[in-house]
Design an enzyme around this catalytic site. Structure first.
Site, PDB file in Angstrom:
ATOM      1  N   LYS A 161       0.828  -1.218   0.000  1.00 33.24           N
ATOM      2  CA  LYS A 161       0.000   0.000   0.000  1.00 33.24           C
ATOM      3  C   LYS A 161       0.862   1.267   0.000  1.00 33.24           C
ATOM      4  O   LYS A 161       0.620   2.208   0.750  1.00 33.24           O
ATOM      5  CB  LYS A 161      -0.962   0.008   1.191  1.00 33.24           C
ATOM      6  CG  LYS A 161      -1.980  -1.130   1.129  1.00 33.24           C
ATOM      7  CD  LYS A 161      -3.068  -0.953   2.166  1.00 33.24           C
ATOM      8  CE  LYS A 161      -4.072  -2.073   2.157  1.00 33.24           C
ATOM      9  NZ  LYS A 161      -3.487  -3.376   2.593  1.00 33.24           N
TER      10      LYS A 161
HETATM   11  O1  LIG Z   1      -4.918  -4.354   0.188  1.00 28.90           O
HETATM   12  C1  LIG Z   1      -5.451  -5.297   0.883  1.00 28.90           C
HETATM   13  O2  LIG Z   1      -5.206  -6.500   0.690  1.00 28.90           O
HETATM   14  C2  LIG Z   1      -6.546  -4.928   1.812  1.00 28.90           C
HETATM   15  C3  LIG Z   1      -7.444  -3.928   1.415  1.00 28.90           C
HETATM   16  C4  LIG Z   1      -8.622  -3.723   2.171  1.00 28.90           C
HETATM   17  O3  LIG Z   1      -9.480  -2.909   1.824  1.00 28.90           O
HETATM   18  N1  LIG Z   1      -8.828  -4.478   3.283  1.00 28.90           N
HETATM   19  C5  LIG Z   1      -7.939  -5.427   3.710  1.00 28.90           C
HETATM   20  O4  LIG Z   1      -8.192  -6.086   4.725  1.00 28.90           O
HETATM   21  N2  LIG Z   1      -6.766  -5.616   2.997  1.00 28.90           N
HETATM   22  C6  LIG Z   1      -5.740  -6.560   3.513  1.00 28.90           C
HETATM   23  O5  LIG Z   1      -6.248  -7.879   3.627  1.00 28.90           O
HETATM   24  C7  LIG Z   1      -5.671  -8.510   4.783  1.00 28.90           C
HETATM   25  C8  LIG Z   1      -6.783  -8.888   5.757  1.00 28.90           C
HETATM   26  O6  LIG Z   1      -7.358 -10.074   5.314  1.00 28.90           O
HETATM   27  P1  LIG Z   1      -8.208 -11.032   6.343  1.00 28.90           P
HETATM   28  O7  LIG Z   1      -7.227 -11.529   7.392  1.00 28.90           O
HETATM   29  O8  LIG Z   1      -8.715 -12.112   5.447  1.00 28.90           O
HETATM   30  O9  LIG Z   1      -9.286 -10.172   6.938  1.00 28.90           O
HETATM   31  C9  LIG Z   1      -4.692  -7.533   5.398  1.00 28.90           C
HETATM   32  O10 LIG Z   1      -3.388  -7.780   4.929  1.00 28.90           O
HETATM   33  C10 LIG Z   1      -5.232  -6.203   4.905  1.00 28.90           C
HETATM   34  O11 LIG Z   1      -4.211  -5.225   4.828  1.00 28.90           O
END
Ligand SMILES: O=C(O)c1cc(=O)[nH]c(=O)n1[C@@H]1O[C@H](COP(=O)(O)O)[C@@H](O)[C@H]1O
Length: 276
Positions: free
Chosen positions: A97
């Protein structure tokens, strides 16, 4: 010359299934796997995920922050994980990011999108909030190396609304403006552009034109409450270009390689069933 990222991603999604699995070594996950919250635990975690999934899923998405926690030794683990994942056939999307003024963005592009870099990845996430034009060096570097870029558009976190739904002088929301810029970057691409948007699967409804001829990374499935069944409802005709992203809900199944693989396969099956 390697095929453009969008072409490689389309093929990977078609053959391995529409799934991106995050490599997010949260301290809580390291503990749950019986690992220390240290570089040794970090390395064991990352290598296990790569061993389990790099030959199975279309995309692995290391979250840079969880490696940066350990300074340069954490970055060394990240470099190793990226190289091993790519050589095992997964596309690697570096979740960094990054966003800065153009001259600095060029250095970020060198870090993640230049083939000579030890962190060279197939794609990287970027933040457009210094102005979409500030990302130009990343798009140029990606085109030169056949890599991709995912720009934040409608993020899964509730706080994103105040920025992303703000409207500019042209009446467009910030998010729609980002999406339009991405569509322009992908204009002549076939079968899929290399420049994607991040659109959270947690949003309930999306009031934006998602027809960008590029991939839509959809985080928020699992731990943040979204499910594969939300994808067709939320993305409509763009659902075929959606790359669902799951981190914690698959990683929690580790450290068993078999359990990680079964979890990923289950998400692929549920997504394919939902999209039809
Ligand atoms: O760029 C990303 O992957 C991202 C964008 C977003 O809007 N929301 C988001 O959760 N993420 C990323 O996705 C991951 C979270 O995924 P979960 O653990 O499945 O909730 C983290 O690494 C976040 O930084």
């Amino acid at each position: 010359m390697t095929a453009p990222f969008g072409t490689r991603l389309r093929q990977a999604m078609d053959t391995r299934g529409p799934l991106c699995v995050g490599i997010d070594p949260h301290a809580a996950l390291l503990a749950a796997w019986g690992l220390g919250d240290d570089v040794a635990g970090l390395e064991r975690f990352a290598r296990t995920v790569v061993e389990a999934l790099a030959g199975e899923v279309a995309v692995l998405k290391p979250q840079s922050a969880f490696f940066e926690r350990f300074g340069s030794r954490g970055i060394a683990v990240l470099e190793q994980a990226v190289a091993e994942a790519r050589s095992a056939g997964a596309l690697v999307l570096m979740d960094a990011k990054r966003g800065d003024i153009g001259s600095t963005m060029a250095a970020y592009a060198d870090a993640f999108l230049a083939p000579t870099s030890p962190l060279f990845s197939d794609a990287v996430t970027v933040s457009p909030y210094l102005g979409f034009g500030s990302l130009r060096p990343a798009f140029d570097a990606a085109r030169a190396s056949g890599a991709g870029v995912f720009a934040l558009a409608l993020t899964s976190n509730p706080e994103g609304h105040e920025v992303q739904h703000a409207r500019g002088a042209d009446g467009l929301t910030v998010a729609q403006s980002v999406l339009r810029h991405l569509a322009a970057e992908n204009a002549d691409a076939d079968p899929l552009g290399s420049f994607g948007a991040v659109v959270g699967a947690t949003l309930g409804s999306i009031d934006a034109d998602l027809d960008i001829n590029g991939p839509l990374l959809a985080p928020g499935i699992g731990a943040q409450g979204a499910t594969p069944a939300d994808i067709p409802k939320l993305f409509g005709p763009a659902a075929d270009n959606v790359l669902p992203s799951v981190s914690r809900d698959i990683l929690k199944l580790g450290p068993s390689v078999g359990a990680l693989r079964e979890g990923a396969a289950r998400f692929v099956d549920e997504t394919r069933t939902a999209i039809g």
